[in-house]
Design an enzyme around this catalytic site. Structure first.
Site, mmCIF file in Angstrom:
data_model
loop_
_atom_site.group_PDB
_atom_site.id
_atom_site.type_symbol
_atom_site.label_atom_id
_atom_site.label_comp_id
_atom_site.label_asym_id
_atom_site.label_seq_id
_atom_site.Cartn_x
_atom_site.Cartn_y
_atom_site.Cartn_z
ATOM 1 N N PRO A 1 0.672 -1.158 -0.004
ATOM 2 C CA PRO A 1 -0.159 0.013 0.075
ATOM 3 C C PRO A 1 0.794 1.076 0.032
ATOM 4 O O PRO A 1 1.947 1.326 0.852
ATOM 5 C CB PRO A 1 -0.871 -0.167 1.490
ATOM 6 C CG PRO A 1 0.133 -1.116 2.086
ATOM 7 C CD PRO A 1 0.771 -1.817 1.395
ATOM 8 N N VAL B 1 0.757 5.787 -0.521
ATOM 9 C CA VAL B 1 -0.045 6.668 -0.439
ATOM 10 C C VAL B 1 0.123 7.455 -2.023
ATOM 11 O O VAL B 1 1.287 7.704 -2.201
ATOM 12 C CB VAL B 1 0.498 7.507 0.780
ATOM 13 C CG1 VAL B 1 -0.441 8.885 0.381
ATOM 14 C CG2 VAL B 1 0.134 7.207 2.078
ATOM 15 N N GLN C 1 -6.406 -0.645 2.778
ATOM 16 C CA GLN C 1 -5.866 -0.369 3.960
ATOM 17 C C GLN C 1 -6.236 0.943 4.587
ATOM 18 O O GLN C 1 -6.466 1.856 3.812
ATOM 19 C CB GLN C 1 -4.260 -0.246 3.801
ATOM 20 C CG GLN C 1 -3.551 -0.075 5.007
ATOM 21 C CD GLN C 1 -1.860 0.239 4.919
ATOM 22 O OE1 GLN C 1 -1.775 1.198 4.365
ATOM 23 N NE2 GLN C 1 -1.084 -0.782 5.215
ATOM 24 N N CYS D 1 3.174 3.238 9.150
ATOM 25 C CA CYS D 1 3.623 4.394 8.419
ATOM 26 C C CYS D 1 4.540 5.385 9.515
ATOM 27 O O CYS D 1 4.156 5.578 10.655
ATOM 28 C CB CYS D 1 2.378 5.243 8.109
ATOM 29 S SG CYS D 1 2.696 6.788 7.329
ATOM 30 N N HIS E 1 7.458 -5.219 8.413
ATOM 31 C CA HIS E 1 8.549 -4.253 7.815
ATOM 32 C C HIS E 1 9.572 -4.561 8.700
ATOM 33 O O HIS E 1 9.410 -3.778 9.858
ATOM 34 C CB HIS E 1 7.909 -3.012 7.277
ATOM 35 C CG HIS E 1 8.946 -2.145 6.703
ATOM 36 N ND1 HIS E 1 8.551 -0.898 6.155
ATOM 37 C CD2 HIS E 1 10.356 -2.172 6.466
ATOM 38 C CE1 HIS E 1 9.594 -0.564 5.538
ATOM 39 N NE2 HIS E 1 10.620 -1.313 5.815
ATOM 40 N N ASN F 1 14.091 -4.427 1.951
ATOM 41 C CA ASN F 1 15.542 -4.917 1.016
ATOM 42 C C ASN F 1 15.188 -5.598 -0.194
ATOM 43 O O ASN F 1 15.917 -6.499 -0.456
ATOM 44 C CB ASN F 1 16.349 -5.995 2.235
ATOM 45 C CG ASN F 1 16.780 -5.310 3.559
ATOM 46 O OD1 ASN F 1 16.374 -4.179 3.659
ATOM 47 N ND2 ASN F 1 17.052 -6.198 4.357
ATOM 48 N N ALA G 1 7.758 -2.210 -2.186
ATOM 49 C CA ALA G 1 7.206 -0.887 -2.366
ATOM 50 C C ALA G 1 8.130 -0.062 -3.466
ATOM 51 O O ALA G 1 7.747 0.030 -4.489
ATOM 52 C CB ALA G 1 7.021 -0.020 -1.139
#
Length: 492
Positions: free
Chosen positions: A23, A25, A79, A108, A175, A210, A232
């Site tokens: 996800p 933004v 999300q 976030c 993450h 990574n 991402a």
């Protein structure tokens, strides 16, 4: 049909997805998700949506989810960021018919998340998070999932993941970076933390961090034992990452623009941001086109700049400049899709604590900029732009005006507000008390009085009409008296 849970959900609904687009933004919109799916992505997430705005704003719901419904875009997870269990569940209920699961953003790390009190800044509030996940798990017809960041302590990270699992989380994305690993301090994600979480929970786990090539995906799955890997930034610079290809940038750019045209509308700023990411390395060389790309106001204009970049790159290839690219430090020529590696902050050797603190300040400090004379300027580039537009602009914190805070929420109050509140609080109070506030342009009292006057005027008008339809009473009395007098004067 009963709601699927854990591994059953991953197998049957998500089709055992291994390759996942994160996800992002303003970046993982429908057109980009479809492009990624064409090139190997098996599961996508929507951009992070604000639960509170999603509940109160129908246009926000349409623009960010309802209008993006597409058969090709499944499986899909929506999300949300939230910090209130009831609001989160309300938003999720409005979204559950348009996706396969609802995800709670607990990862976030940006400043806007800190101000809004969501994302990774909730990771110490376990009681609140447990309530949010448990309530969503009870109320929703689709599974609830979570995306988290790790703590420095591996044991605490494991307990954190187990708490979310007990609350009802059916899939966990980890993450492998901490709350402070962002921007220039991003650093390397810890796969060891991810591996520890995977061993400690009995639900599917996705790894994030990574991932720059398909070989990283395969190595991550092998080393950590996770069910899937999320990408991402790697995906933004190379949408064909999950295919194991590094195609020419223009191939991906042109295909993306074609998908945008097939699935309108797409916000122009999203398209521009994607082109900046794809052409990142080439735009370091062709600075003039970088300026053009930033200024374009139409989709056709953006496509034209992308075309110009393609032509320039093909000219370089024809001249044999692709062999010179090795000197630039990139693994491939700049016109090939490849990851952007953030430059690591310098780590000078520190012999003592005092020197170490000075080193830290140096690392975190903004780089000095140079003016036309070559002298260092203490202003950031952004402030220099503001100064160029307004030479009298003052950036001295001591000379900035001190704002009086609103009595209720702490935001700056209106200078002439009759209630000494900010606009938001003033509006609520004025509405409740039917009052005016000229400072904020609120006229609840004036409107109420005007409405009352109009209603009274209507009543008077209706009364007048009723009277005019029948002769007035004094006139009737006069007629009666005249008739009697005339009868009296008649001869008998």
């Amino acid at each position: 049909m009963a709601k699927l849970k854990g591994f059953e959900f991953w197998r049957r609904t998500l089709n055992e997805a291994n390759f996942v687009v994160a996800p992002m933004v303003d970046q993982s919109e429908l057109a980009w998700r479809l492009l990624s799916r064409r090139h190997g992505a098996q599961l996508c997430y929507t951009p992070m949506l604000h639960a509170q705005v999603f509940v109160r704003d129908a246009n926000y719901r349409r623009e960010n989810l309802y209008n993006e419904v597409c058969e090709e875009d499944r499986p899909l997870i929506t999300q949300f960021c939230a910090n209130d269990p009831e609001v989160f569940v309300q938003a999720a209920l409005l979204a559950q018919d348009y996706c396969d699961a609802v995800d709670l953003n607990l990862g976030c790390p940006q400043m806007i998340a800190k101000r809004g009190h969501y994302g990774v800044f909730l990771q110490d509030e376990w009681e609140l998070l447990e309530k949010m996940v448990r309530l969503a798990n009870e109320k929703l017809s689709v599974p609830i999932t979570c995306k988290i960041r790790v703590f420095k302590e591996m044991e605490k990270t494991v307990r954190y993941a187990q708490m979310l699992e007990r609350a009802g989380c059916q899939l966990l994305t980890v993450h492998g970076r901490t709350k402070d690993q962002k921007g220039a301090m991003t650093g390397i994600a810890s796969w060891e933390h991810i591996k520890a979480v995977r061993k400690a929970v009995n639900i599917p786990v996705f790894a994030n961090g990574n991932i720059q090539h398909l070989s990283d995906v395969e190595r991550c799955i092998q080393e950590t034992g996770v069910q899937g890997v999320m990408s991402a930034e790697g995906n933004l610079h190379n949408p064909a990452l999950f295919e194991g290809r590094s195609p020419p940038v223009w191939e991906m750019a042109e295909e993306y623009l074609e998908v945008v045209k097939q699935h309108p509308p797409c916000t122009l700023s999203y398209v521009r941001a994607h082109l900046f990411k794809l052409w990142h390395h080439s735009l370091q060389i062709h600075q003039d086109l970088r300026e053009d790309l930033a200024k374009m106001k139409t989709l056709e204009g953006l496509a034209d700049v992308s075309k110009q970049l393609r032509l320039r790159c093909q000219e370089e290839i024809a001249k044999g400049k692709d062999m010179e690219e090795k000197e630039s430090g990139l693994p491939f020529p700049h016109w090939i899709c490849q990851p952007y590696v953030r430059p690591a902050p310098k780590e000078p050797v520190a012999n003592g604590n005092s020197q170490s603190s000075e080193v830290k300040k140096t690392v975190c400090q903004k780089r000095a900029l140079e003016d036309s004379d070559g002298a260092p300027d203490t202003l950031s580039k952004n402030k220099q732009k503001k100064r160029s537009r307004n030479p009298n602009k003052n950036f001295c914190p001591e000379q900035k005006p001190k704002y009086i805070k609103c009595e209720q929420c702490g935001n700056p109050k209106g200078n002439k507000c009759v209630f000494n509140l900010c606009r938001g609080c003033c509006k609520k109070k004025a509405y409740k008390e039917v009052a005016d506030c000229p400072s904020h342009g609120l006229k609840f009292k004036t409107k109420a009085e005007k409405l009352k006057a109009e209603q009274e005027e209507k009543k008077e008008d209706s009364a007048t009409e009723t009277k005019s339809s029948s002769p007035p009473q004094p006139l009737l009395d006069l007629r009666t008296e005249l008739q009697e007098q005339s009868k009296a004067q008649l001869p008998r």
